[in-house]
Structure formats: C-alpha cells, structure tokens
Write a protein that holds these residues in place. Structure first.
Motif, mmCIF file in Angstrom:
data_model
loop_
_atom_site.group_PDB
_atom_site.id
_atom_site.type_symbol
_atom_site.label_atom_id
_atom_site.label_comp_id
_atom_site.label_asym_id
_atom_site.label_seq_id
_atom_site.Cartn_x
_atom_site.Cartn_y
_atom_site.Cartn_z
ATOM 1 N N THR A 1 8.412 13.833 11.979
ATOM 2 C CA THR A 1 10.293 14.797 12.710
ATOM 3 C C THR A 1 10.965 13.865 12.800
ATOM 4 N N ALA A 2 10.411 12.701 12.595
ATOM 5 C CA ALA A 2 11.764 11.999 12.157
ATOM 6 C C ALA A 2 12.746 12.241 11.025
ATOM 7 N N THR A 3 14.432 12.022 11.781
ATOM 8 C CA THR A 3 15.257 12.010 10.643
ATOM 9 C C THR A 3 15.168 11.010 9.436
ATOM 10 N N GLN A 4 16.138 11.558 7.942
ATOM 11 C CA GLN A 4 16.382 10.491 6.741
ATOM 12 C C GLN A 4 16.968 9.379 7.480
ATOM 13 N N GLU A 5 17.984 10.195 8.284
ATOM 14 C CA GLU A 5 18.657 8.849 8.741
ATOM 15 C C GLU A 5 18.267 7.320 9.930
ATOM 16 N N GLN A 6 17.210 8.068 10.524
ATOM 17 C CA GLN A 6 15.882 7.718 11.940
ATOM 18 C C GLN A 6 15.949 6.596 10.426
ATOM 19 N N ILE B 1 1.105 -0.914 0.221
ATOM 20 C CA ILE B 1 0.449 -0.213 -0.198
ATOM 21 C C ILE B 1 0.491 1.483 0.217
ATOM 22 N N PRO B 2 0.348 2.277 -0.313
ATOM 23 C CA PRO B 2 1.031 3.373 -0.378
ATOM 24 C C PRO B 2 1.516 4.193 1.210
ATOM 25 N N GLY B 3 2.342 5.071 0.885
ATOM 26 C CA GLY B 3 3.556 5.452 2.318
ATOM 27 C C GLY B 3 4.895 4.489 2.694
ATOM 28 N N ASP B 4 5.259 4.694 3.346
ATOM 29 C CA ASP B 4 6.227 4.270 4.155
ATOM 30 C C ASP B 4 6.138 3.679 5.423
ATOM 31 N N PRO B 5 6.201 2.594 5.777
ATOM 32 C CA PRO B 5 5.803 2.093 6.841
ATOM 33 C C PRO B 5 6.794 2.599 7.978
ATOM 34 N N ALA B 6 7.867 2.973 7.723
ATOM 35 C CA ALA B 6 9.416 3.567 8.750
ATOM 36 C C ALA B 6 8.968 4.267 9.039
ATOM 37 N N ARG B 7 8.394 5.743 7.777
ATOM 38 C CA ARG B 7 8.017 7.035 7.693
ATOM 39 C C ARG B 7 6.158 7.070 8.549
#
Length: 341
Positions: free
Chosen positions: A44-49, A32-38
């Motif tokens: 507010t999470a950084t790209q590294e996280q 499904i669309p969307g990043d589960p991690a994001r």
C-alpha cells in the motif's frame, strides 16, 4: 611456540570466515529478487515513500559502494536504524543480547552438569539398566521439540503446581535492574542482591530446561560412545591389570581423552542456540535477541535482520575459535596434526 602458532592459524581462519560471512549476508540481503524497501513498507506504500526509504537505506547506490558502507558500519558498530523500533539496531541488540546470552549460558551449564555425568554412568555400566535408562532419555530428548517441552513445562510447573513463573525475566515491580552486565544473576551477585538472584533463577529455570533437554541427551550419548571407545585401548587394559582404582581409571585415564567430542558438541550448541532460541523465548515471553530477530523478520526490517544475523555469526565464529583452542589444549595431538597439515 607450537601452541602459539596453532592459535594464530585459528585466529586468521576466523577472520577469513567473518569476511566471507559479511559477503554472504550482504549478498542475500541486497541481490535477491525483490525490492527491500517495497517489502518493508508493504504493497500500500506510495512510490515516493519507497524512494525515500531506498535513499535512507542507501539502496540507490552501486552495489560495491553499498558493501563498503556496510563493512565500515560493521567496524564502527553501526548497523543502521530499525524500521520496527525506529532506533539504532545496535542499541536494540545491546538490550536484547544479554537476555539471550544469559539463557543460553544457563542452558549449556545445565546440559554440561547433567549430560556429562549421565554419559559417564552409561559408559561405566554399559548394556545394563543405567545405560538403558540414559539411552532412553537421550532418544526422548532428541525427538521432543523444544517448543512442545516448553509448553509442557509451562503448564505443569506454572498452572498445575504453581511453583515457578512462566513468562518474563523478572517481576515488573521487583525493583531490580541488571544495569552492570545485563545479566540478572551476575548483576544480583555484584550488587549483593541475593533475593534478586533467587528470583531471577526461578524465572530462568523453565526456559533453560526446555532448551537444554536435547543438548543433555546429545552430550550423554556422545560422552558414552567416546568413553566406550577409549575403554578398549591398551593403556586402559594395562591400568586395569595393574590394579588402578576404578574411579581413577574412569575419571583420569578415560574421561580426558574422551572429552574432545563432547566439548566440541557443547561449543557448537552454545553458538547455535544464540540464534535458535527464538521458539522458547516466544513461549516464555523472554525479552531476548532471538525473539527480536523473529519480529524483525516478520516486519521485513532489513537492517535489523542483517544486524541480528551478523551478530549471531560473529558469536558463532568466536565460540568455535574458543572451542578449537580448548580442544587443542585438552588433546595436543590435534594441534600437532594441524601443524603438519
């Protein structure tokens, strides 16, 4: 031999359903669309996280490999780690499933011992005042939401009459832990702690009634309809002409062939309540798997959500398999019809 073949066919179909269930759950969670991690970490999470969580969850691998790892984990009982509790998901489910299972089991038991006699009474006195009362109860229970009934029972029994506890599963200072099966009532009997049995029953009564009300009404209505249909059969008229006592005719010749539909409804309700009991669990602060699943959904905890849905689905399939076997045992015509098909 005929019953064995019937059982083998049902088991094979159940395994096929479980495979399809795993594919559907994995597809919904991954494609499904969307990043589960994001989604789990928030905006507010950084790209590294986000990248680190993707690596931990295996989201950076090909879809086929992710599904293979998912199936291997299921077979090993490994459902990953929960972002909410930072523990293994199977440990969280193991701790919370027993509470939900005990609640659902008591709910189905209560619905059976109340709903079935009500249906028999309604069919026996069709279109008379007992039948009208039962039908009125069935309508009232069907249109009353379980959370409203739970709040009503909580206010009435807990805060007005002060006769039953309204939150939790056992008192914190009672000194009893269900560490054998996880079921308070069963473990209290095994340990000969009848004081714990009575206390656990007091805490279990209100949420069980709130969950069982709709199933009671449905059970009574289905039993009534099935027994009324059976009552017009020729062999029932013949038994009445031969002077068979009314009790024998109702309980022996009418109830057994009428029991297939109520038994099926009861099994479906039993399986569905495992995942649908979350509202009552939240109202009564019941530490069950359904309430745990809602918390993981709100926190976008992907592994925990997939684990709860998969366990609920497996339990649903197992209960339906048991119901198919019981129905085939009660009514041999069903398994013979399945063999011809």
């Amino acid at each position: 031999m005929e019953f064995l073949l019937f059982l083998i066919r049902r088991v094979l179909w159940s395994l096929l359903v479980l495979v399809g269930l795993s594919v559907v759950i994995f597809t919904i969670a991954r494609v499904i669309p969307g990043d589960p991690a994001r989604m789990a970490l928030g905006p507010t999470a950084t790209q590294e996280q986000v990248v680190e969580l993707q690596n931990n969850l295996g989201l950076d691998r090909p879809i086929i490999e992710q599904y293979g790892l998912f199936v291997v984990g299921l077979l090993r009982g490994d459902l990953g780690r929960s972002l909410l509790t930072e523990r293994a998901v199977n440990e969280d489910i193991r701790e919370t499933f027993a509470a939900t299972f005990e609640l659902v089991l008591s709910t189905i038991t209560l619905a059976f011992i109340v709903g079935l006699p009500l249906g028999i009474i309604a069919a026996r006195w069709k279109d008379r005042w007992p039948d009208n009362l039962v039908r009125l109860f069935a309508i009232f229970s069907a249109v009353t939401p379980s959370f409203f009934l739970a709040l009503l029972l909580q206010i009435l029994a807990g805060y007005v009459l002060h006769i039953l506890p309204t939150t939790g599963r056992m008192p914190h200072d009672f000194g009893f832990t269900p560490d054998i099966s996880g079921l308070v009532l069963l473990d209290s009997i095994l340990k000969l702690r009848f004081d714990a049995f009575l206390e656990g029953l007091r805490y279990l009564l209100l949420p069980s009634i709130a969950l069982a009300a709709a199933t009671m009404g449905q059970m009574a209505r289905i039993t009534r309809s099935a027994m009324i249909d059976i009552s017009s059969q020729d062999y029932i008229e013949a038994s009445r002409a031969f002077g068979v006592p009314e009790t024998v005719r109702v309980l022996k010749y009418m109830l057994r062939p009428s029991f297939v539909a109520p038994l099926t409804i009861l099994g479906l309700e039993f399986a569905s309540l495992i995942g649908n009991a979350f509202v009552v669990e939240l109202v009564f602060s019941w530490p069950g798997m359904a309430a745990y699943g809602i918390r993981t959904i709100l926190q976008k905890d992907l592994n925990a959500v997939m684990g709860v849905v998969m366990v609920s689905g497996v339990f649903f399939v197992i209960v339906n398999l048991v119901i198919d076997v019981l129905v085939g045992f009660v009514d041999p015509r069903i398994r013979i019809r399945g063999r011809r098909t």
